[in-house]
Design an enzyme around this catalytic site. Structure first.
Site, mmCIF file in Angstrom:
data_model
loop_
_atom_site.group_PDB
_atom_site.id
_atom_site.type_symbol
_atom_site.label_atom_id
_atom_site.label_comp_id
_atom_site.label_asym_id
_atom_site.label_seq_id
_atom_site.Cartn_x
_atom_site.Cartn_y
_atom_site.Cartn_z
ATOM 1 N N SER A 86 35.476 40.183 -15.410
ATOM 2 C CA SER A 86 34.904 38.853 -15.653
ATOM 3 C C SER A 86 34.378 38.746 -17.083
ATOM 4 O O SER A 86 33.444 39.446 -17.472
ATOM 5 C CB SER A 86 33.773 38.575 -14.671
ATOM 6 O OG SER A 86 33.043 37.464 -15.139
ATOM 7 N N HIS A 116 39.301 37.356 -15.493
ATOM 8 C CA HIS A 116 38.558 36.417 -14.641
ATOM 9 C C HIS A 116 37.642 35.582 -15.541
ATOM 10 O O HIS A 116 36.844 36.117 -16.319
ATOM 11 C CB HIS A 116 37.742 37.203 -13.618
ATOM 12 C CG HIS A 116 37.018 36.361 -12.618
ATOM 13 N ND1 HIS A 116 37.640 35.820 -11.501
ATOM 14 C CD2 HIS A 116 35.725 35.970 -12.561
ATOM 15 C CE1 HIS A 116 36.737 35.130 -10.806
ATOM 16 N NE2 HIS A 116 35.573 35.198 -11.425
ATOM 17 N N ASP A 164 34.866 32.593 -15.690
ATOM 18 C CA ASP A 164 33.883 31.865 -14.882
ATOM 19 C C ASP A 164 33.426 30.592 -15.579
ATOM 20 O O ASP A 164 32.755 30.652 -16.605
ATOM 21 C CB ASP A 164 32.659 32.756 -14.646
ATOM 22 C CG ASP A 164 32.949 33.873 -13.665
ATOM 23 O OD1 ASP A 164 33.390 33.571 -12.540
ATOM 24 O OD2 ASP A 164 32.745 35.040 -14.025
ATOM 25 N N MET A 223 31.072 27.331 -15.343
ATOM 26 C CA MET A 223 29.879 26.844 -14.626
ATOM 27 C C MET A 223 29.387 25.550 -15.250
ATOM 28 O O MET A 223 29.340 25.445 -16.475
ATOM 29 C CB MET A 223 28.761 27.878 -14.733
ATOM 30 C CG MET A 223 29.152 29.239 -14.212
ATOM 31 S SD MET A 223 27.773 30.375 -14.402
ATOM 32 C CE MET A 223 28.493 31.877 -13.761
ATOM 33 N N HIS A 232 37.872 30.702 -12.436
ATOM 34 C CA HIS A 232 36.989 30.472 -11.278
ATOM 35 C C HIS A 232 36.088 29.286 -11.603
ATOM 36 O O HIS A 232 35.147 29.406 -12.388
ATOM 37 C CB HIS A 232 36.184 31.757 -11.033
ATOM 38 C CG HIS A 232 35.169 31.659 -9.947
ATOM 39 N ND1 HIS A 232 34.175 32.603 -9.765
ATOM 40 C CD2 HIS A 232 34.977 30.747 -8.957
ATOM 41 C CE1 HIS A 232 33.425 32.266 -8.733
ATOM 42 N NE2 HIS A 232 33.882 31.132 -8.228
ATOM 43 N N MET A 278 33.217 26.915 -10.968
ATOM 44 C CA MET A 278 31.982 26.682 -10.212
ATOM 45 C C MET A 278 31.458 25.335 -10.701
ATOM 46 O O MET A 278 30.451 25.258 -11.421
ATOM 47 C CB MET A 278 30.988 27.828 -10.480
ATOM 48 C CG MET A 278 31.381 29.103 -9.743
ATOM 49 S SD MET A 278 30.556 30.581 -10.383
ATOM 50 C CE MET A 278 31.674 31.011 -11.696
ATOM 51 N N MET A 327 32.824 35.115 -2.193
ATOM 52 C CA MET A 327 31.731 35.474 -3.108
ATOM 53 C C MET A 327 30.852 36.525 -2.440
ATOM 54 O O MET A 327 30.394 36.327 -1.310
ATOM 55 C CB MET A 327 30.880 34.249 -3.452
ATOM 56 C CG MET A 327 31.541 33.246 -4.387
ATOM 57 S SD MET A 327 32.129 33.907 -5.970
ATOM 58 C CE MET A 327 30.620 34.563 -6.682
ATOM 59 N N ASP A 378 33.951 38.889 -5.555
ATOM 60 C CA ASP A 378 33.346 38.611 -6.857
ATOM 61 C C ASP A 378 31.827 38.667 -6.746
ATOM 62 O O ASP A 378 31.223 37.882 -6.004
ATOM 63 C CB ASP A 378 33.807 37.211 -7.296
ATOM 64 C CG ASP A 378 33.271 36.794 -8.660
ATOM 65 O OD1 ASP A 378 32.627 37.624 -9.326
ATOM 66 O OD2 ASP A 378 33.518 35.635 -9.037
#
Ligand code: DX5
Ligand code: ZN
Length: 224
Positions: A10, A35, A37, A39, A68, A70, A139, A177
């Site tokens: 990540s 990966h 992330d 957000m 990913h 979020m 998760m 994750d």
């Protein structure tokens, strides 16, 4: 057939001042995915980065981009993330009223599809989508921050998901994750996960060495 075991470092834990070097290290170490992330400060308390960063790093690595999301109401941004260079886009079941529309939009943009559930969301809620997606992300921490401790109770859902996939003869990957370390990766592995996100355990003073350590372990497990 045994599912392919993969490591997905990540980027959240990488040194943002030298991303190209960090990506080279994880690639040379044998990592399978990067990966990424994203957000939005609403679905999760923190804000990370978005499309311009992904577009920019797409120029310095050919790694598989496992994005990913979020973010709330993800359908709004799928096209932009795909155009920025995502290979797989994972959205949260909890973030949308219409999961099927998000799946359709990701497919329309020629990306692989992942769907994710937070620790308190039962597997049953996502089961109807298991044959429609390429990957389920369970998760193993509350999403929002790197460096948290894995919640062992979430592994029951991994077991449930693996049993479901096996029983239905599906090829859906099962990703975990949050809080994955070298000394506990055996737990989600034994529960049936086959794609492992690891942030703080991989990136650091010896990113190449840590990546190799994980990948050698996974290769050994794969061969058994
Ligand atoms: C958490 C993120 C994770 C995080 C993992 O919301 O989705 O991908 O970066 O970090 P570690 O491996 O440090 O728990
Ligand atoms: Zn993540």
């Amino acid at each position: 057939m045994k599912p392919t075991l993969k490591l997905a470092p990540s980027m959240l834990s990488a040194d943002f001042a030298k991303l190209a070097e960090e990506f080279k290290a994880i690639k040379d170490g044998g990592a399978h995915y990067l990966h990424i992330d994203v957000m939005d400060g609403i679905f999760v308390p923190s804000i990370s980065f978005g499309m311009p960063v992904i577009k920019s790093i797409r120029k310095c690595t050919d790694m598989f981009f496992d994005v990913h999301l979020m973010i709330v109401d993800p359908v709004r941004y799928i096209e932009e993330f795909a155009k920025s260079g995502a290979d797989l886009i994972t959205f949260h079941l909890e973030a949308t009223e219409d999961p099927q529309a998000v799946i359709d939009e990701i497919r329309r943009n020629n990306c692989k599809v992942g769907i994710s559930i937070k620790p308190k969301t039962p597997f049953a809620d996502v089961a109807p989508y298991m044959d429609k997606v390429d990957m389920l992300l369970v998760m193993t921490v509350e999403p929002g921050f790197g460096g948290q401790k894995m919640m062992p109770e979430t592994l029951d859902k991994v077991r449930e998901a693996r049993a479901f996939v096996t029983e239905k003869g599906l090829t859906t990957d099962i990703q975990v994750d949050g809080g994955v370390k070298f000394d506990n990766i055996n737990l989600p592995l034994e529960a049936g996960a086959n794609v492992f996100v690891a942030g703080s355990a991989v990136f650091g003073p010896d990113t190449l060495g840590e990546t190799k350590r994980f990948c050698e372990y996974l290769a050994k497990e794969q061969a058994e």
